[in-house]
Design an enzyme around this catalytic site. Sequence first.
Site, PDB file in Angstrom:
ATOM      1  N   PHE A 159       0.831  -1.200   0.000  1.00 28.91           N
ATOM      2  CA  PHE A 159       0.000   0.000   0.000  1.00 28.91           C
ATOM      3  C   PHE A 159       0.870   1.255   0.000  1.00 28.91           C
ATOM      4  CE2 PHE A 159      -2.433  -3.266   2.179  1.00 28.91           C
ATOM      5  CZ  PHE A 159      -3.732  -3.097   1.717  1.00 28.91           C
ATOM      6  N   ASP A 160       0.441   2.246  -0.762  1.00 26.79           N
ATOM      7  CA  ASP A 160       0.947   3.594  -0.543  1.00 26.79           C
ATOM      8  C   ASP A 160       0.315   4.085   0.760  1.00 26.79           C
ATOM      9  OD1 ASP A 160       2.036   6.200  -1.065  1.00 26.79           O
ATOM     10  OD2 ASP A 160       0.056   6.808  -1.750  1.00 26.79           O
ATOM     11  N   LYS A 161       0.926   5.073   1.401  1.00 30.79           N
ATOM     12  CA  LYS A 161       0.367   5.580   2.658  1.00 30.79           C
ATOM     13  C   LYS A 161      -0.625   6.714   2.424  1.00 30.79           C
ATOM     14  CE  LYS A 161       2.396   8.621   5.350  1.00 30.79           C
ATOM     15  NZ  LYS A 161       1.349   9.637   5.620  1.00 30.79           N
ATOM     16  N   LYS A 206      10.172   2.475  -4.582  1.00 33.90           N
ATOM     17  CA  LYS A 206       8.962   1.654  -4.468  1.00 33.90           C
ATOM     18  C   LYS A 206       8.960   0.554  -5.528  1.00 33.90           C
ATOM     19  CE  LYS A 206       5.893   5.166  -2.448  1.00 33.90           C
ATOM     20  NZ  LYS A 206       4.607   5.885  -2.572  1.00 33.90           N
ATOM     21  N   VAL A 246      -1.391  -0.993  -4.167  1.00 33.49           N
ATOM     22  CA  VAL A 246      -2.561  -0.127  -4.028  1.00 33.49           C
ATOM     23  C   VAL A 246      -2.081   1.303  -3.818  1.00 33.49           C
ATOM     24  CG1 VAL A 246      -4.724   0.261  -2.803  1.00 33.49           C
ATOM     25  CG2 VAL A 246      -3.771  -2.044  -2.917  1.00 33.49           C
TER      26      VAL A 246
END
Length: 661
Positions: A350-352, A535, A552
Site C-alpha cells: 500500500f501507498d500511505k 517503491k 494499491v
Amino acid sequence: MSTHTHEKHDEHHDHNHGGIFGEKTELYFAILSGVFFFIGLILEKFTNLSGIKLLVSFMIAFFFGGYYTTIEAIGKIKKREFEIDFLMLVAALGAAYIEKWEEGALLLFLFSLGHALENYAMSKAKKSIEALGELTPKTALVKENNSTKEVSVEALKINDVIVVQPNTKIAADGVIIKGKTSINQASITGESMPVDKEEIGELNKIPDFKDIEEKNKVYTGTINGNNVIEVKVLRLHKDSTISRLIKMVSEADTQKSPTQLATKKFEKWFVPFVIILVFTLCFAHLVINETVNESLYRAITVLVAASPCALAISTPSAVLSGIARAANKGVLIKGGRALEDLGSLTTIAFDKTGTLTEGKPRLTNAIPLNGFEKNEFLRIVLAVETLSNHPLAKAITKDIQSTYAVASLGNASNIKAIQGKGISADYMENMVFIGNEALMDSQSILISETVKQQMNVLLQEGQTTMLVAYKQNLIGLLSVMDVPRKHAKETLSKLKDIGIQKMIMLTGDHQNVGNSIAKQIGLTEAKGNLLPEDKVTAIQQLKKANTKIAMVGDGVNDAPAMAHSTVGIAMGAAGSDVALETADVALLSDKIENLPFVIGLSRKSKSIIKQNLWISLGVVALLIPATLFGFASIGPAVIMHEGSTLLVVLNALRLLRYNEN
C-alpha cells in the site's frame, strides 16, 4: 454486443442476430423447430404417412433449427475457421443422409434452443454493463444570460454552464459554481449514500478537473439531490468519466485470463483430434461387422458428444459476469487476467498518503503547559492560525473548531512567517509564537526537559509537533499527523481473515511515520523514506519472494510501482485519468473497504471457472466413450451436450449476485 461466447475479434460466436421477431428471433426459430419436430414424431407414430409427406415436418424443423447455425458456419468458413456450429451442421446433415431425419431435427432443435437460452441468459451480464450507457441524460439545460436552453449532451462545450434541477441526472463532468446539494454517485463510485457537494470558492482560478476537490466536482450520470445547482462543464461528453468507464468495461472481457488462454490452447489441439476421430469412425464398417449407415451414425453421435461448446464458454461467461458485478459495485477490473490474479494474491503493498491515511493532516494533540487554561490556549491558537494559509494551519483551525467547539474571537493580527521555524502574531497586545524548538530558542523561551521528552515521544510516533508561546512563556504543545482512514484497520483485518498474509506500506514519509501508522492499523511491515523508484525496487523484491503482489495507490505517483506489480489497484480513480489508464483494477470511489469485496469476487470467479471446467470436460469425457461404444444415441448426447452448455452459463451468472460475506 455479442452475447454467445462473448469474445470480440471474432474468436467465438455471436448469436444475437436479430431478425423478423427482433432480438428474440433465434429463440422463436428454435421453438418453431421444436414444434415441427414434435409434429413429425406424432405423424410418424400415429399416421400411415410415408416418404416425402412424412419428412416435410422434419425438413421444416431442420430449416428453423439450422437457420442461424448455417449463417454462423458460413461466416466462419469464409474466414477458414471450423467451429462448433459447423460441426453441429455436419452432424445434422449426416443424420439426414443416413435417413435419420428425426434425430437430425432433434439435434438442430436442441442445439438452437440451447444457444437461444444461453444468449438470453448471457444478455443479463451484458445488460449490467450496457446499463452504464443509459445513465447519461440525453439533454442538458445550458444557461445563457438569464435564461436556459435545452441542448443535447453531445452539443455541450467546455466552460458551458448547465443548470441541474432537483432529482435529475447531471449531464456533464464539471465543477459546481453555484449552490449546495447532495448527489447520488452510486452509478460511478458504488457509494450507497449521497455525497454532500458545494460550489467552488474561487471562480477565476478553477483547476483541471482531476485536481478539483471531490466536494466541488460532479460526474455525468450521477443524480442531483433536492437543490438546484449550476455546473461549469470541464469535460466533453466523449471524455466524461462515465463514457470512459463504459468503453473500458465493455472492452475488459476481451482481455483473456490465464485459464482462457489455456482453454483456447486445449481447444486448438482437441478439435482437430475430434475431426480425425469422427472421420476415422466413418470407415469403421471396414474393420468391424456393421453397416455403412451404422458407422456414419456412430461417427455423427461422437461428433455431437465431443464438440466442446460448454468448454468454450465456461471461462468467458464467468469473466464477463465477474467484471459486470464489479462495475455495478463501482470497481473497474480490466480483463480476465486481472480478475484471476486478484484471487491468487497473498501479498499487498500500500501507498500511505491518501490510501491508508486520509491524505491530509489532522490535529492529534493540543496540550496546555505550565498550568495554562486549555480553552484559552485553544482560543489563542485558533485566532492566530486562522490568519495563515498554510495547510497545517488550516488543519489545526478546522479541528479546533470541530473537535473542541472553540470559537475564534478574532483578536489576532500582524501574522508573520519565520522561515524554517514557524509563525508569530499579535494577540491582545502581546506576541504569540507557534513553531519548533529553534523558534523558541531564538526568542529565549525556556523549554523544560519534560516538554522535550513529550515532543520526542510524539516524534517517535511520526507526529509533527509545534510549541506555542505567549507573553514569553510556553503555554502549550500541538501535534498534527496524517491519520489512518476510518475503515483502514477493519479492512486490513478482513484482508487477513481471507488469507492475505503480508500487508506492507511503501511510503516516502519518515520511517517513524510509517511505523506509527502500521502499528495503528495492523500492517505487517512499513518501509519509509522511499522515492518512486525505490517503491519499484521494493515491489520487484517482494515479487521474487511472494510471486504475486498487488500495489494499491492513487495511480499517479504510484504508477511505476503499479506497473511492476502483478495487479495495480488505484484508489479513488473516478476523477483520475492516470489511475483509470494505468491500473489493472480501479476502485472508483475513495473507499479502501472495497478491497475485500474485490478479492472475494475474484476468488469466487476462479471457483466458478474451475467448476465450469469440471462440468464441461466431465460431460465430454463421459459422452465420448458412451457414444463411441454405442451406449448413447444422438438424442441423449444432444441433451447432455446442450444441458452442460446452459449449466455453465447459469453457474457463471451467479456472480452477478455476489456479495461479500
